[in-house]
Design an enzyme around this catalytic site. Sequence first.
Site, PDB file in Angstrom:
ATOM      1  CB  CYS A  69       4.846 -19.334  -8.377  1.00 44.40           C
ATOM      2  SG  CYS A  69       3.640 -18.348  -7.452  1.00 44.40           S
ATOM      3  CB  ALA A  70       2.279 -18.334 -12.535  1.00 43.48           C
TER       4      ALA A  70
END
Length: 133
Positions: A69-70
Amino acid sequence: MGISHIVNAAAGRFHIDTGPKFYKDLLVDYYGVEAEDNPNFDLSIYFYPVARYIRAALNSPRGKVLVHCAMGISRSATLVLAFLMICEDMSLADAIQAVRSHRGICPNSGFLEQLRELDLRLGREKRMGAGAC
């Protein structure tokens, strides 16, 4: 690193620029999850589809999965925890311990609550003899 499959838990409108186009020159299979790192976001709708995707990927020849993800600590961690619970028959506590032995994670409070509900549901299914993955 031999990655054959990618799960991007930061796809969607607030995504990082690592969608399918980012990987187009690589021989990888891509699965995008449009998820926000927000305690009110229902990530649980992705638990079973992502768990099945990861299981199938790992069962494929030379299957190796990157889940990201981030920041790699909340959305992706939650999906990996759900996979371990659903497909590897781990409790939430055991899954957290297993993942934390490899990297720091910090699923947001809403995701932890969704995982706790999954843990309770899987415990009930286990007592009733139902298989999950």
